[in-house]
Design an enzyme around this catalytic site. Structure first.
Site, mmCIF file in Angstrom:
data_model
loop_
_atom_site.group_PDB
_atom_site.id
_atom_site.type_symbol
_atom_site.label_atom_id
_atom_site.label_comp_id
_atom_site.label_asym_id
_atom_site.label_seq_id
_atom_site.Cartn_x
_atom_site.Cartn_y
_atom_site.Cartn_z
ATOM 1 N N ARG A 160 -20.753 107.579 -7.326
ATOM 2 C CA ARG A 160 -21.948 106.734 -7.205
ATOM 3 C C ARG A 160 -22.761 106.997 -5.948
ATOM 4 O O ARG A 160 -23.986 107.138 -5.996
ATOM 5 C CB ARG A 160 -21.544 105.248 -7.190
ATOM 6 C CG ARG A 160 -21.364 104.655 -8.534
ATOM 7 C CD ARG A 160 -20.244 103.642 -8.511
ATOM 8 N NE ARG A 160 -18.994 104.355 -8.385
ATOM 9 C CZ ARG A 160 -18.278 104.776 -9.420
ATOM 10 N NH1 ARG A 160 -18.657 104.495 -10.631
ATOM 11 N NH2 ARG A 160 -17.163 105.465 -9.245
ATOM 12 N N THR A 161 -22.098 107.019 -4.806
ATOM 13 C CA THR A 161 -22.849 107.133 -3.553
ATOM 14 C C THR A 161 -23.536 108.495 -3.496
ATOM 15 O O THR A 161 -24.712 108.602 -3.138
ATOM 16 C CB THR A 161 -21.906 106.926 -2.348
ATOM 17 O OG1 THR A 161 -21.127 105.754 -2.592
ATOM 18 C CG2 THR A 161 -22.685 106.761 -1.068
ATOM 19 N N LYS A 183 -12.772 128.275 8.848
ATOM 20 C CA LYS A 183 -12.527 129.295 9.890
ATOM 21 C C LYS A 183 -12.207 128.652 11.230
ATOM 22 O O LYS A 183 -12.152 129.323 12.250
ATOM 23 C CB LYS A 183 -13.765 130.181 10.045
ATOM 24 C CG LYS A 183 -14.171 130.918 8.792
ATOM 25 C CD LYS A 183 -15.480 131.679 9.047
ATOM 26 C CE LYS A 183 -16.302 131.798 7.798
ATOM 27 N NZ LYS A 183 -17.706 132.106 8.096
ATOM 28 N N ARG A 213 -20.302 111.351 3.942
ATOM 29 C CA ARG A 213 -19.116 110.543 3.658
ATOM 30 C C ARG A 213 -17.919 111.305 4.180
ATOM 31 O O ARG A 213 -17.827 112.527 4.011
ATOM 32 C CB ARG A 213 -18.946 110.310 2.161
ATOM 33 C CG ARG A 213 -17.566 109.756 1.844
ATOM 34 C CD ARG A 213 -17.394 109.319 0.439
ATOM 35 N NE ARG A 213 -18.122 108.092 0.183
ATOM 36 C CZ ARG A 213 -17.960 107.349 -0.907
ATOM 37 N NH1 ARG A 213 -17.097 107.724 -1.838
ATOM 38 N NH2 ARG A 213 -18.656 106.242 -1.077
ATOM 39 N N HIS A 264 -18.978 100.999 4.983
ATOM 40 C CA HIS A 264 -19.767 101.556 3.884
ATOM 41 C C HIS A 264 -21.069 100.736 3.863
ATOM 42 O O HIS A 264 -21.312 99.936 2.957
ATOM 43 C CB HIS A 264 -18.992 101.421 2.571
ATOM 44 C CG HIS A 264 -19.483 102.285 1.452
ATOM 45 N ND1 HIS A 264 -20.710 102.939 1.472
ATOM 46 C CD2 HIS A 264 -18.915 102.600 0.246
ATOM 47 C CE1 HIS A 264 -20.845 103.617 0.347
ATOM 48 N NE2 HIS A 264 -19.781 103.430 -0.412
HETATM 49 N N1 CP Z 1 -18.906 102.476 -4.595
HETATM 50 C C1 CP Z 1 -18.699 103.750 -4.211
HETATM 51 O O1 CP Z 1 -18.727 104.068 -3.018
HETATM 52 O O2 CP Z 1 -18.433 104.600 -5.236
HETATM 53 P P1 CP Z 1 -18.156 106.169 -5.069
HETATM 54 O O3 CP Z 1 -16.862 106.304 -4.298
HETATM 55 O O4 CP Z 1 -18.074 106.699 -6.461
HETATM 56 O O5 CP Z 1 -19.291 106.745 -4.276
#
Ligand code: CP
Length: 331
Positions: A61-62, A90, A111, A144
Site C-alpha cells: 500500500r505505502t 559492495k 521505508r 509511520h
Molecule cells: N499499511 C501499510 O503500511 O501497508 P504496506 O505495508 O502494504 O505498505
C-alpha cells in the site's frame, strides 16, 4: 497561519492547522481528479520534479500509493526495493546510498526496518548542499507518520458526510499495540482532538511501551489499557485492528500468544454501534473475518485509497503547490 513542512518524519510534528489544511487540499484534489481536465492540470504542477522510492522493507500500500501519488502530480520516479541490487551489497552504507539519491532527485520517500533511519538521513542531508525532503514511509517499530495522516482523514470522513470531527470520539486500537508503528503514530495524533479517548486492547505481553504511555500522558491524551476486547466493541466509535508484528520476534515468541481473542468476527457486527467504523492499516491475516468486508461500517478498503489522496496532498504541500490545488487554474 498553517504549518510549513519539509521533511515528514514523525506524526508528532503535525499540528492541528496542518491536518485541517492537508485534508482540505485532499478533498479539493479528489474533486479535480474526477475529470480529465483536472487530471491533466494536476500532472503539470510539478512535472519538473523527480522522486525516489527507497523501500528496503516489504510494502504494498505505502509503496503503490506513493508511486501513484507521484504520477498524479506528474513527478518522475525511480525505485530501489532491495538493497542487494544497490551498491550497498559492495559495502556502501545506507547513509551514503541515500545521500547519493539526493544527487539525482528532489524527493526521497523511504521505508526501512531501522527505527530512526529516516530522521538520521534527514539530518545528514540538512548538512549538505543538496538538501532534499525525506518522507518516512515506515521505520522499524517506531513511526509511520503518513499512515497516521490517512487514518485521521478516514476517521473524519467517516464520522459524518461533511467531515465529522474526532472530538469526543473513542477508538479502540486492537492487537499488537506494542510493536505496531501505525498504532504509535496514530495515537500520538489524538492529542489534537478534544475529549477523544483511546482504548489499547491487547494481550498482556503486547501492551504499549512506556515511552508511548508517557508521551500520551504528557500530551493529555485520555487512554485505557485492557485485554478484554469483547467488552470494548459495543462502547467505541472506531475499531482499529492490527496484525501481530511477528517479524520483530526475537525467538518466535508470537507463536505462544493466543491472538484469536483479538480477532473481529462476523458476530461482533451485531454488538458494534450502528454508526461505528472498523479500520485496519492492512495487510491483514485473520484479524478481521472477510465476511465483515461487506458491512458498510468496514472502512479499511477506503482507508487504503484515502492513503493515495492524502499522500498527493502531502507532496503538494511539501512543494508549495497547495494553492494551485485549492484555487486551480489561477482563479
Ligand atoms: N499499511 C501499510 O503500511 O501497508 P504496506 O505495508 O502494504 O505498505
Amino acid at each position: 497561519m498553517s504549518q510549513d513542512i519539509f521533511h515528514v518524519l514523525r506524526s508528532d510534528q503535525f499540528d492541528r492547522s496542518f491536518l485541517d489544511e492537508l485534508y482540505e487540499i485532499t478533498n479539493k484534489l479528489r474533486k479535480l481528479a474526477r475529470t480529465k481536465k483536472g487530471n491533466d492540470y494536476l500532472q503539470t504542477l510539478i512535472s519538473d520534479k523527480r522522486a525516489i522510492l527507497y523501500f528496503t522493507q516489504p510494502s504494498t500500500r505505502t509503496f503503490l500509493s506513493f508511486l501513484n501519488a507521484c504520477q498524479i502530480l506528474g513527478i518522475q520516479t525511480s525505485e530501489i526495493r532491495d538493497p542487494n541490487t544497490s551498491s550497498e551489497i559492495k559495502g556502501e552504507t545506507a547513509d551514503d546510498a541515500i545521500r547519493t539519491f539526493s544527487s539525482y532527485v528532489d524527493l526521497i520517500i523511504m521505508r526501512s526496518p531501522r527505527a530512526g533511519l529516516a530522521d538520521k538521513i534527514a539530518k545528514l542531508l540538512d548538512e549538505t548542499p543538496r538538501r532534499v525532503p525525506v518522507i518516512n514511509g515506515g521505520s522499524g517499530k517506531d513511526e509511520h507518520p503518513t499512515q497516521a495522516l490517512l487514518d485521521i482523514y478516514t476517521l473524519r470522513r467517516s464520522f459524518g458526510k461533511s467531515g465529522g470531527d474526532i472530538d469526543g470520539k473513542s477508538i479502540a486500537m486492537v492487537g499488537d499495540v506494542c510493536r505496531g508503528r501505525t498504532v504509535r503514530s496514530l495515537s500520538r495524533l489524538m492529542r489534537h482532538f478534544e475529549g477523544a479517548k483511546v482504548y489499547f486492547v491487547s494481550p498482556d505481553t503486547l501492551k504499549i511501551g512506556d515511552d508511548l504511555r508517557e508521551d500520551l500522558k504528557k500530551n493529555n491524551v485520555a487512554f485505557e489499557e485492557t485485554t478484554d476486547f469483547e467488552n470494548i466493541i459495543p462502547v467505541v466509535d472506531a475499531i482499529y485492528m492490527t496484525r501481530i508484528q511477528d517479524e520483530h520476534d526475537k525467538d518466535g515468541e508470537s507463536k505462544h500468544i493466543d491472538y484469536s481473542k483479538f480477532h473481529f468476527t462476523y458476530d461482533h457486527l451485531k454488538v458494534l454501534k450502528k454508526d461505528a467504523i472498523i479500520m485496519h492499516p492492512l495487510p491483514r491475516r485473520k484479524e478481521i473475518d472477510v465476511k465483515v468486508d461487506a458491512d458498510p461500517r468496514a472502512k479499511y478498503w477506503r482507508q487504503e485509497r484515502n492513503g493515495m489522496w492524502t499522500r498527493v496532498a502531502l507532496i503538494a504541500k511539501i512543494f508549495g503547490i497547495d494553492k494551485d490545488i485549492t484555487k486551480p487554474y489561477g482563479i
